[in-house]
Design an enzyme around this catalytic site. Structure first.
Site, short mmCIF file in Angstrom:
data_model
loop_
_atom_site.label_atom_id
_atom_site.label_comp_id
_atom_site.label_asym_id
_atom_site.label_seq_id
_atom_site.Cartn_x
_atom_site.Cartn_y
_atom_site.Cartn_z
N SER A 42 4.63 3.69 9.24
CA SER A 42 4.68 2.26 9.57
C SER A 42 5.76 1.46 8.84
CB SER A 42 3.31 1.63 9.31
OG SER A 42 2.86 1.96 8.03
N ASP A 326 -0.04 -7.65 5.44
CA ASP A 326 -1.40 -7.34 5.88
C ASP A 326 -2.08 -6.51 4.80
OD1 ASP A 326 -0.37 -4.80 6.20
OD2 ASP A 326 -0.48 -4.78 8.38
N HIS A 329 0.86 -3.33 4.48
CA HIS A 329 2.32 -3.42 4.58
C HIS A 329 2.91 -4.65 3.92
CE1 HIS A 329 0.63 -1.25 8.10
NE2 HIS A 329 1.47 -0.34 7.64
#
Ligand SMILES: *[C@@H]1O[C@H](CO)[C@@H](O)[C@H](O)[C@H]1NC(C)=O
Ligand SMILES: *[C@@H]1O[C@H](CO)[C@@H](O)[C@H](O)[C@H]1NC(C)=O
Ligand SMILES: *[C@@H]1O[C@H](CO)[C@@H](O)[C@H](O)[C@H]1NC(C)=O
Ligand SMILES: *[C@@H]1O[C@H](CO)[C@@H](O)[C@H](O)[C@H]1NC(C)=O
Length: 362
Positions: A42, A326, A329
């Site tokens: 990610s 979040d 991340h």
């Protein structure tokens, strides 16, 4: 007749000036290397999971709230570290995701990264149909045959072309978060943290050698950050002294992986002819200013399951002051520091044996 010739030559002059200007404009975006290929999870993903059957997606607001194109699948309010790395290398546009990259643009490189993916193929599968490192390598083979066709099936010229490209690999975090430290998986019953770091690095080393065999020569391997500190793990660990012991345990396991990765860099540099591997110490970059001085105890967006942002949920207004966007991340501001310091090291511990800027010039 003479005046016609005169206006014709004026037109020619203007045309030449304009086309020169155009060339000059292109030259502004002239990158230091012809292409950048991106593998990972990610932190590098630019939308490869968007159309897949997975919960691991970020193509909805508030993701992308500060990105010119809005939500794209990037796990950030704005850019991710690879966008910033590409900018620093002189690319005028981000490297496209494999899911949508078509035509000539693939000559600039392709991004295969998939959120939740790991070195091990079972990693992250609890979130659905994500693209493991092995599958990313298969996708790279598809790109390779397309590039071969575009470069006129001249195999030697493809080889020469690829040898100038940079291969960024940032993977392994989910082999801890969505595998070893997840109760759904059994790896922690089989391996102790030291053994697990070794098996992960052995498997990654094989994967990197697969890339080498298909033409890759310049590799930037990006290490893990302090995974225990992310809001998701801190909340899973709980509070009090057992909570902080749990956080430390995760951080120590990630450090073991990083030491292994650095040693993989040394070994592959001596084992593979003409190849250059570098290690980016993301954990060193993370623990120094400006990242170290940002708000780190809470994330900027309102969380779902302590993990991702609630669709259309509330967000903080001073996003540049936050470390975590979040539950996992970083914010654009923090992604940017990773991308900039991977490119140009600001401390001797940022990059080993040197940074991406020098890798580009090798
Ligand atoms: C070049 O051709 C050889 C033999 O046909 C093949 O093994 C190799 O993978 C090709 N290299 C690239 C970069 O396409
Ligand atoms: C490098 O080569 C040595 C000697 O052949 C071998 O023991 C080692 O496993 C290799 N390292 C990697 C990462 O492949
Ligand atoms: C290493 O680079 C030299 C010079 O470019 C080249 O002739 C040779 O084939 C390369 N070897 C490998 C294994 O890539
Ligand atoms: C990363 O840098 C830190 C210094 O901030 C250092 O303590 C650590 O040993 C480095 N990690 C590796 C794998 O070299």
């Amino acid at each position: 007749m003479a005046s016609q010739l005169k206006s014709l030559s004026w037109m020619l002059l203007i045309f030449l000036l304009l086309s020169n200007l155009k060339q000059h404009c292109n030259a502004v975006g002239n990158p230091q290397v012809p292409c950048l290929f991106v593998f990972g999870e990610s932190l590098s993903d630019v939308g490869n999971n968007n159309d897949r059957l997975t919960l691991s997606k970020a193509n909805y607001l508030p993701y992308g709230v500060d990105f010119p194109k809005g939500p794209t699948g990037r796990f950030s309010n704005g850019r991710n570290m690879i966008d910033v790395l590409a900018q620093n290398l002189g690319f005028d546009e981000s490297i496209s995701p494999f899911a949508t990259a078509r035509g000539e643009e693939i000559l600039r490189g392709v991004n295969y990264a998939s959120s939740s993916a790991g070195i091990r193929s079972e990693t992250g599968k609890i979130y659905g149909d994500i693209i493991s490192m092995d599958m990313q390598l298969e996708n790279y083979q598809i790109t390779l045959s397309q590039i071969n066709k575009m470069l006129g099936n001249r195999n030697t010229s493809t080889t020469e072309y690829l040898s100038k490209c940079i291969y960024s690999v940032a993977i392994g975090a989910n082999d801890y978060i969505d595998n070893y430290f997840s109760p759904v998986y059994t790896t922690s019953l089989i391996y102790n943290p030291q053994q697990y770091a070794v098996v992960l690095n052995q498997q990654l080393s094989q994967q990197l050698q697969t890339l080498y065999k298909s033409g890759a020569r310049k590799f930037a391997l990006i290490g893990l950050t302090a995974l225990g500190n992310i809001p998701f793990e801190r909340s899973a660990c709980g509070s009090g002294s057992s909570g902080s012991a749990c956080v430390d345990k995760i951080n120590n396991a990630a450090q073991l992986f990083n030491y292994g990765l650095k040693s993989t860099v040394d070994q592959l540099n001596s084992n593979l002819t003409n190849a250059t591997f570098i290690f980016i110490n993301a954990s060193a970059i993370e623990s120094s200013p400006p990242i170290a001085s940002k708000v780190a105890d809470v994330s900027c967006c309102e969380l779902l399951l302590n993990l991702v942002c609630i669709p259309f949920g509330k967000i903080c207004s001073n996003r540049n002051d936050y470390k975590y966007w979040d539950g996992i991340h970083p914010t654009d501001a923090v992604h940017a520091v990773y991308g900039e310091r991977a490119y140009k090291a600001q401390s001797p511990t940022d990059a080993y044996p040197f940074d991406v800027n020098r890798l580009a010039q090798v």
